[in-house]
Design a protein around this motif. Structure first.
Motif: not given
Lengths: 340, 274, 257
Positions: B174-175, B177-178, B182, B184-185, B192-193, B196-197, B272-274
């Protein structure tokens, strides 16, 4: 570990006695043979042991000897030290002397020697090194030589060669490759100038043209390759057993010497009495073809005498290399009371 | 319910019983000192078996002998020489295997052709014991550092590939897709997705490959190494110097521990975002 | 901006999901799409937004695009679709970074988006530190940052609790009060449709076909007034009548599957 083994033995003994009392008994028990064991490698150098076993010399001494096969010389003295076997017979390495220094093993008779005229280990030069002038053992000074491991017999052979030709191991670059296949890989890849290789490997390298045999260790630097050994505890507590064992061993040793180590007037090795019979015994025990075994039969001293000076030299060499404790008295690694 | 609405029966006359707590157990509580204490007890027992002559020093050198062997190595500087050589091999080999493995893993994570080709290949090559290939590595890369880098690099490469492409699979669709919605190239979505994912999975892979590198440095140093913790351990084993052997093993495990700690810090920083 | 869907069909392998959809979303209207679960509402939205390729049919847009619009058709997702490793403001920044904007303008867009949704104080927070409602506000602020011509809302409130849903509906109302951004609002919740939509499209159970379009006459800002209740109740009854049997069947189908 020893305690457990002993108690197991006691239990087994008690059970055996009970079985004896109750019913029919296995042949060995009936004849009252004493059980013992020896760790060996499946190599021609263990030949006298195979002969003594096959021709019943151990039984004649009242022993029921179990042969336990090992795959590397390193493991045998460890097995003796741990009590898994009572005796061992293999080549002498720095590791052996470190076990001896801790009082875990002691030599009681000789195994094979490197001796002039007997082709056991060869100095093999790569084609490139040979073309560049490495044509005799003395030329190895300053060269790169592949060995198995630090502290191995190959390591000592390089040191011995240096002692003869006035250089030290510092004057050569020894590259430890862990085992013979990797040693051969480094050799074929041209990573080293030379190897000291067992006869079969050396002949193969020469046959396929990747190397040239420039000499034999036996011709260059005779030395005491291996020994029959046991633990000092066995000597102290079960001396009669050890004496009987050595007795049977020496009988086989003399027979082996007569058959394989005879020379004619010109100094060439010739077939002695019982050659074919003994060769067949060794071939079967080592699971190799007789002609392969015949190509690498080492020399043994018929009375099982150790080259005492060489053993002392070995200990001093390892001490100077920093691989064996300086405190070890070279004479203490041998018990010369078994072989007269 | 008011009491008065109930007839006075025997049951209602009984005194109230306290509800017994029955929710205990089955939870893990932290026992901060237990591990340390167990460790100390273990060392003490080990030392005393030797002191009281229950076990020969040859079979199990006491901690004091291991410590003094270690101290001797530190004093004559050989410890640092060995450490330096091994760390260099681990570092270079690991980085090579990781960079190559991540590149291939990314290709397999994103491209269906790369995956179709890669999955069977990786499955075929991954389980090969790298130690069995040492003679080949010697022929290909010689006996210098390259063959040692290769041994470690190969060992690290395949788990990294697997960790990377499964990490990419686990990036929520879904990220992506998002990001597409928008506009994004492609490269931005990757950077960026996807990257890091996939990072948690990739870092988890690092943990495994770091241990593999540590195991393989011993194998790598079978190849004509003069210095290195692995070479030291091998030699000590060959010479039956059991105290030195254990000292070397101790250094290896401490090395593993510190690499693990560094990775934990890295994970805490990056994730740390988790 | 208008959106024109013509003769749209969509299949997943043999399963026909959408069949013969003809629909025009008018400039400035809020069109709700309701229907039982599995009727293809979200697929329809994905096709309209160009992130799902239809099996057949055409989608077209026409009309004005507001000044500074970077992404005419913009989604708001049910699961918010925020990058968990980016802070609130960086999640907004994500959708601006690939556009040639000056740093000042990017900052301005982020700030105005955040301020409008009451997120300014939380701009440094990570998504995991926010409640569900706040997360969806980030999703809305992100959509606003690109100045969209049309919003596609895919069950935007379904993951939220009832009170939060109420608060966010107020946010949506004030949004459509200020700028009449065209919107397609997919939901399974009748109350949301009745509060927010100008027209309600009812889709049938799979294969999704357009059953009826119901217009809500009452102005959006007066739907809580007592005077509006009679009309809304009537629309509600009609919608419920339309979807009740379908929803029941869909429910059983899921149980059977």
């Amino acid at each position: 570990m020893t305690v457990v083994r002993w108690s197991r033995r006691l239990v087994l003994g008690a059970m055996g006695a009970a079985a004896l009392a109750l019913a029919g008994t296995p042949a060995a028990e009936a004849q009252g043979l004493e059980k013992t064991s020896i760790g060996v490698l499946a190599l021609a150098s263990s030949g006298p042991i195979f002969i003594a076993k096959s021709k019943g010399y151990f039984e004649k001494e009242g022993l029921d000897v179990e042969l336990k096969m090992f795959t590397s010389a390193q493991q045998v003295p460890v097995a003796v030290a741990s009590g898994d076997v009572d005796f061992g017979v293999t080549g002498l390495t720095a590791g052996f002397y470190n076990l001896a220094a801790k009082g875990a093993v002691t030599m009681i008779a000789a195994q094979s020697r490197d001796e002039p005229g007997f082709q056991l280990s060869a100095y093999v030069a790569t084609k490139a090194a040979h073309d560049a002038g490495l044509t005799k053992p003395a030329d190895l000074k300053g060269k790169r030589i592949a060995i198995t491991t630090v502290g191995s017999t190959f390591h000592y052979m390089v040191g011995l060669l240096g002692q003869k030709h006035g250089f030290t191991v510092k004057d050569v670059t020894m590259v430890a490759m862990q085992d013979v296949p990797k040693m051969v890989a480094a050799f074929k890849g041209g990573q080293v100038d030379a190897v000291i290789a067992p006869v079969t490997v050396a002949r193969q390298l020469a046959a396929e043209g990747s190397g040239t045999i420039v000499g034999w260790v036996g011709d260059e630097t005779p030395w005491q390759l291996g020994a029959l050994f046991t633990s000092p505890k066995t000597v102290a507590q079960r001396r009669p057993l050890a004496e009987k064992f050595v007795g049977a061993y020496l009988t086989a040793l003399a027979e082996y010497h007569a058959a394989f180590n005879a020379k004619d007037a010109s100094g060439a090795v010739v077939k002695g009495p019982g050659y074919d019979e003994l060769l067949a015994i060794i071939a079967e025990a080592t699971k190799q073809k007789p002609e392969v075994v015949a190509a690498g039969l080492p020399y043994v001293e018929p009375k099982g005498k150790l080259l005492v000076d060489d053993i002392v030299n070995q200990v001093k060499f390892w001490q100077s290399e920093g691989q064996v404790d300086k405190a070890l008295d070279a004479k203490s690694v041998m018990d010369l009371t078994f072989v007269k | 319910m008011p009491d008065t609405s109930l007839p006075m029966t025997e049951r209602s006359a009984a005194p109230p019983q306290p509800v017994r707590f029955r929710g205990g157990g089955f939870t893990v509580k932290g026992h901060r000192w237990a591990a340390l204490l167990a460790f100390v007890v273990l060392i003490a027992v080990w030392e005393s078996t030797n002191r009281f002559g229950l076990v020969s020093e040859l079979f199990l050198p006491p901690p004091s002998a291991v410590a003094s062997a270690l101290a001797a190595m530190a004093q004559d500087g050989s410890l640092w020489q060995h450490l330096k050589a091994s760390l260099m091999r681990i570092g270079v080999g690991w980085v090579m295997g990781t960079v190559a493995g991540m590149a291939v893993g990314f290709a397999m994570g994103i491209g269906s052709v790369a995956r179709a080709v890669g999955v069977p290949l990786v499955s075929a090559f991954f389980p090969i014991p790298k130690i069995a290939l040492l003679p080949l590595f010697i022929l290909w890369f010689g006996i210098g550092e390259p063959s040692k880098f290769a041994t470690i690099g190969f060992g690290v490469f395949f788990p990294t590939v697997i960790a990377t492409y499964s990490a990419i699979d686990s990036v929520p669709r879904n990220l992506i897709r998002m990001a597409q919605s928008f506009g994004l190239p492609w490269a931005s979505i990757l950077r960026k997705i996807v990257l890091p994912g996939a990072l948690p999975g990739i870092l988890a892979g690092f943990r495994i490959t770091a241990s593999i590198a540590l195991i393989l440095v011993v194998a790598a140093e079978m190849i004509g190494a003069e210095y290195g913790i692995g070479a030291f351990v091998l030699t000590a084993g060959n010479l039956m110097l059991t105290d030195q052997l254990l000292a070397g093993v101790l250094v290896l495990s401490l090395l593993g521990l510190s690499i693990g700690t560094v990775l934990s810090i890295l994970e805490r920083r990056l994730l740390k975002w988790r | 901006m208008r959106l024109i869907i013509k003769d749209l069909c969509h299949r997943y392998d043999d399963l026909v999901v959408l069949d013969g959809i003809d629909l025009t979303v008018q400039e400035g209207e809020v069109l709700a799409v309701i229907g039982p679960s599995g009727c293809g509402k979200s697929t329809l939205l994905g096709i309209a937004g160009g992130i799902v390729a239809p099996t057949s049919g055409t989608i077209a847009v026409a009309g004005e695009v507001p000044d500074g619009c970077l992404n005419p058709i913009t989604f708001i997702f049910q699961d918010f679709a925020l990058l968990p490793w980016r802070s609130v403001e960086d999640n907004l920044s994500l959708v601006l970074e690939h556009h040639p904007l000056s740093a000042a303008e990017r900052r301005e867009r982020i700030e105005s988006g955040l301020r409008r949704m009451g997120l300014w104080d939380f701009r440094k927070a990570l998504p995991k530190q926010l409640s569900g409602g706040m997360r969806q506000r980030v999703g809305i602020a992100r959509a606003l940052a690109v100045r969209p011509a049309m919003l596609l809302l895919d069950e935007p409130l379904s993951a939220l609790d009832a009170q939060t849903r109420e608060l966010l509906m107020e946010d949506f109302l004030s949004l459509w009060q200020r700028e009449r951004t065209t919107a397609v609002y997919v939901t399974h919740n009748l109350d949301e449709a009745l509060r927010l939509a100008d027209r309600v499209v009812v889709l049938s159970r799979r294969p999704g076909r357009l059953r009826e379009i119901v217009t809500i006459e009452e102005p959006r800002d007066q739907r809580l007034e007592p005077s509006a209740q009679a009309h809304l109740a009537e629309v509600r009854d009609r919608l419920w009548h339309l979807i009740r049997a379908e929803a029941q069947l869909a429910d059983r189908e899921i149980a059977d599957a």
